[in-house]
Design a protein around this motif. Structure first.
Motif, PDB file in Angstrom:
ATOM      1  N   UNK A  61       3.775  -0.608  -6.823  1.00 51.17           N
ATOM      2  CA  UNK A  61       3.100  -1.403  -5.792  1.00 51.17           C
ATOM      3  C   UNK A  61       4.039  -1.633  -4.611  1.00 51.17           C
ATOM      4  N   UNK A  62       3.539  -1.371  -3.402  1.00 50.53           N
ATOM      5  CA  UNK A  62       4.283  -1.696  -2.203  1.00 50.53           C
ATOM      6  C   UNK A  62       5.029  -0.519  -1.607  1.00 50.53           C
ATOM      7  N   UNK A  63       5.191  -0.558  -0.298  1.00 48.97           N
ATOM      8  CA  UNK A  63       5.959   0.436   0.444  1.00 48.97           C
ATOM      9  C   UNK A  63       7.202  -0.225   1.013  1.00 48.97           C
ATOM     10  N   UNK A  64       8.192   0.599   1.346  1.00 53.90           N
ATOM     11  CA  UNK A  64       9.420   0.083   1.934  1.00 53.90           C
ATOM     12  C   UNK A  64       9.080  -0.703   3.206  1.00 53.90           C
ATOM     13  N   UNK A  65       9.617  -1.925   3.302  1.00 50.77           N
ATOM     14  CA  UNK A  65       9.330  -2.794   4.431  1.00 50.77           C
ATOM     15  C   UNK A  65       8.323  -3.880   4.118  1.00 50.77           C
ATOM     16  N   UNK A  66       7.587  -3.760   2.986  1.00 53.99           N
ATOM     17  CA  UNK A  66       6.603  -4.774   2.611  1.00 53.99           C
ATOM     18  C   UNK A  66       7.302  -6.048   2.119  1.00 53.99           C
ATOM     19  N   UNK A  67       6.697  -7.194   2.403  1.00 57.16           N
ATOM     20  CA  UNK A  67       7.162  -8.478   1.888  1.00 57.16           C
ATOM     21  C   UNK A  67       6.341  -8.791   0.637  1.00 57.16           C
ATOM     22  N   UNK A  68       7.023  -8.977  -0.487  1.00 53.14           N
ATOM     23  CA  UNK A  68       6.348  -9.139  -1.774  1.00 53.14           C
ATOM     24  C   UNK A  68       6.712 -10.490  -2.374  1.00 53.14           C
ATOM     25  N   UNK A  72       5.100 -10.924  -8.482  1.00 48.34           N
ATOM     26  CA  UNK A  72       4.126  -9.848  -8.314  1.00 48.34           C
ATOM     27  C   UNK A  72       4.537  -8.635  -9.142  1.00 48.34           C
ATOM     28  N   UNK A  73       3.575  -8.025  -9.824  1.00 44.61           N
ATOM     29  CA  UNK A  73       3.859  -6.803 -10.569  1.00 44.61           C
ATOM     30  C   UNK A  73       4.102  -5.662  -9.578  1.00 44.61           C
ATOM     31  N   UNK A  74       5.258  -5.026  -9.676  1.00 46.44           N
ATOM     32  CA  UNK A  74       5.592  -3.958  -8.733  1.00 46.44           C
ATOM     33  C   UNK A  74       5.653  -2.593  -9.396  1.00 46.44           C
ATOM     34  N   UNK A  75       5.789  -2.554 -10.725  1.00 46.25           N
ATOM     35  CA  UNK A  75       5.872  -1.274 -11.434  1.00 46.25           C
ATOM     36  C   UNK A  75       5.232  -1.403 -12.805  1.00 46.25           C
ATOM     37  N   UNK A  76       4.664  -0.285 -13.266  1.00 44.94           N
ATOM     38  CA  UNK A  76       4.175  -0.209 -14.636  1.00 44.94           C
ATOM     39  C   UNK A  76       4.742   1.058 -15.264  1.00 44.94           C
ATOM     40  N   UNK A  77       5.244   0.887 -16.467  1.00 44.76           N
ATOM     41  CA  UNK A  77       5.927   1.981 -17.158  1.00 44.76           C
ATOM     42  C   UNK A  77       5.261   2.217 -18.506  1.00 44.76           C
ATOM     43  N   UNK A  78       4.921   3.490 -18.779  1.00 44.26           N
ATOM     44  CA  UNK A  78       4.375   3.844 -20.088  1.00 44.26           C
ATOM     45  C   UNK A  78       5.530   3.950 -21.081  1.00 44.26           C
ATOM     46  N   UNK A 100      -5.977  -2.128  -5.749  1.00 48.21           N
ATOM     47  CA  UNK A 100      -4.530  -2.177  -5.501  1.00 48.21           C
ATOM     48  C   UNK A 100      -3.842  -0.894  -5.870  1.00 48.21           C
ATOM     49  N   UNK A 101      -4.563   0.071  -6.494  1.00 47.06           N
ATOM     50  CA  UNK A 101      -3.911   1.302  -6.923  1.00 47.06           C
ATOM     51  C   UNK A 101      -3.296   2.026  -5.735  1.00 47.06           C
ATOM     52  N   UNK A 102      -2.006   2.341  -5.799  1.00 46.10           N
ATOM     53  CA  UNK A 102      -1.325   3.054  -4.721  1.00 46.10           C
ATOM     54  C   UNK A 102      -1.847   4.476  -4.631  1.00 46.10           C
ATOM     55  N   UNK A 103      -1.962   5.065  -3.410  1.00 48.93           N
ATOM     56  CA  UNK A 103      -2.498   6.423  -3.254  1.00 48.93           C
ATOM     57  C   UNK A 103      -1.730   7.441  -4.068  1.00 48.93           C
TER      58      UNK A 103
END
Length: 432
Positions: A61-68, A72-78, A100-103
């Motif tokens: 979740x999120x791009x460089x420069x985003x304020x989070x 907030x959940x930023x990563x999901x790992x299997x 919210x799914x990133x492209x």
């Protein structure tokens, strides 16, 4: 198999949000425990986020420069087994409908979900569907971020290559090392053509991290503070002779002296006579706070940008202690190990570009301070001594003041006091 969710951690000191300044992983990357996943910035301190588990990145979740926001959940790992994080969701395929799914993640997930290729027979390599026009070689829309692994991105950055100009031949258009090789060969072939060639490239550099913080502070300072800049030349010949002698008398534990420790001690003595320059102006409350302690910020250029480490209580330090602290803080700032408290709390700032200092500058005040002392380079110039011109080591002080708090007369009086102390450096060591 399970999904482990990683949240933006609480970095302490009441920080409720942070700026995402760097991703170290992409969707599909395999990560290991303690591997750095991302970096965020709070204030002027950068914090790395390590992975607590082994697994494969399925979503970010999120791009460089985003304020989070913190939490907030930023990563999901299997991960292997049924163990999941506190905020685990259903398997990745169930996340396709989420807004919210990133492209990047969505395209990767869809590829996995729609891939109905039967599993390979034992001992046989896995078969992959033929690449479609979208998956290999098709130009990507200008606004869409190119797909590439961290290693490819780093190599492209070092080579000065804009990945948006590179055609990716990997799955879903992912750019590979071979694609970079092909792009560089094309560039060399174009360069081999005789005559001058037009350069039509446009490089967009997103202002993030420390550079964005610098931009915000400079804009705040110039928009709120009416600056007055006062320039005076100082004869540094005597001080340079003293500094050379002190450095020649090397003793254990003594640091090498630059002109900064002398200037710091001169500021301490001059501010004792004019405490209004060692202050903050709270323009929202309409209050000037004059400080007894002189906390001198030293503007320092680092690979990441301009930072201002602070020498606290310069009034309680001698020349050598000032030099020692400046050296320690400068090294910490350049290596990125400076603590938050070492980068804040200044009451007056010195801006020095050393040998690159030029003749005159117009330094920007470090808000909410009311004064900044600009140091220009030392140069040998002819000076009239009453009977003849003699060579002297001269340096200009280009200093700015908040004209709402400091009148022009007071600014000039303060700088003239510094001039007297620097031109007769023995006075710096006289107490009282």
């Amino acid at each position: 198999m399970g999904i482990y969710a990683i949240k933006l951690p609480d970095v302490g000191e009441g920080v409720a949000e942070a700026e995402l300044v760097e991703w170290h992983v992409n969707v599909g990357d395999v990560v290991h425990e303690d591997m750095v996943l991302a970096a965020v910035m709070t204030g002027k301190a950068t914090v790395e986020i390590p992975s607590p588990v082994d697994g494969e990145v399925t979503w970010r979740h999120g791009e460089v420069g985003d304020i989070i926001a913190t939490g907030t959940v930023i990563l999901k790992i299997r991960v292997a087994g049924g163990e999941t994080g506190e905020e685990a969701e259903e398997p990745v395929a169930a996340e396709l409908s989420k807004a919210e799914q990133a492209p990047v993640a969505a395209s990767t997930v869809r590829e996995k979900v729609q891939d109905d290729t039967p599993p390979p027979a034992p001992g046989q390599p896995k078969l992959r569907k033929p690449a479609t026009a979208t998956e290999a070689g098709a130009p990507r829309p200008p606004e869409e971020k190119p797909l590439a692994s961290p290693a490819v991105r780093l190599r492209a950055k070092n080579a000065g290559i804009d990945l948006r100009q590179v055609t990716g031949t990997g799955p879903t258009g992912r750019i590979t090392h071979d694609d970079l090789d092909a792009f560089q060969r094309q560039g060399k072939a174009a360069a081999a053509k005789p005559g001058l060639q037009p350069n039509t490239s446009i490089q967009e550099i997103k202002v993030v991290g420390l550079r964005r913080r610098i931009a915000e502070r400079m804009a705040l300072s110039k928009s709120r503070i009416p600056h007055i800049t006062y320039v005076e030349e100082v004869d540094m010949t005597s001080l340079e002779e003293l500094r050379t002698r002190l450095n020649a008398d090397q003793r254990p534990g003594r640091p090498k002296l630059t002109i900064l420790p002398f200037l710091m001690r001169a500021i301490v003595k001059a501010a004792a006579d004019q405490p209004m320059v060692n202050a903050h102006y709270d323009d929202e409350a309409g209050v000037v706070r004059q400080y007894g302690g002189v906390h001198i910020g030293i503007a320092a250029q680092t690979p990441a940008g301009l930072v201002v480490p602070v020498v606290k209580h310069a009034e309680a330090r001698d020349i050598f202690d000032c030099a020692r602290e400046v050296a320690r803080l400068s090294e910490a700032a350049k290596s990125g190990t400076a603590q938050r408290e070492e980068l804040s709390g200044s009451t007056i700032t010195i801006s020095s570009l050393g040998a690159m200092g030029g003749v005159v500058s117009t330094p920007v005040i470090n808000h909410p301070e009311v004064a900044i002392i600009g140091v220009n380079k030392i140069a040998v110039r002819p000076q009239w001594d009453g009977t003849q011109f003699v060579p002297r080591k001269m340096m200009n002080l280009s200093s700015s003041f908040d004209h709402r708090v400091i009148d022009g007369w007071d600014a000039a009086t303060f700088i003239q006091r510094l001039k007297v102390l620097l031109e007769a450096p023995a006075m710096i060591f006289v107490e009282g």
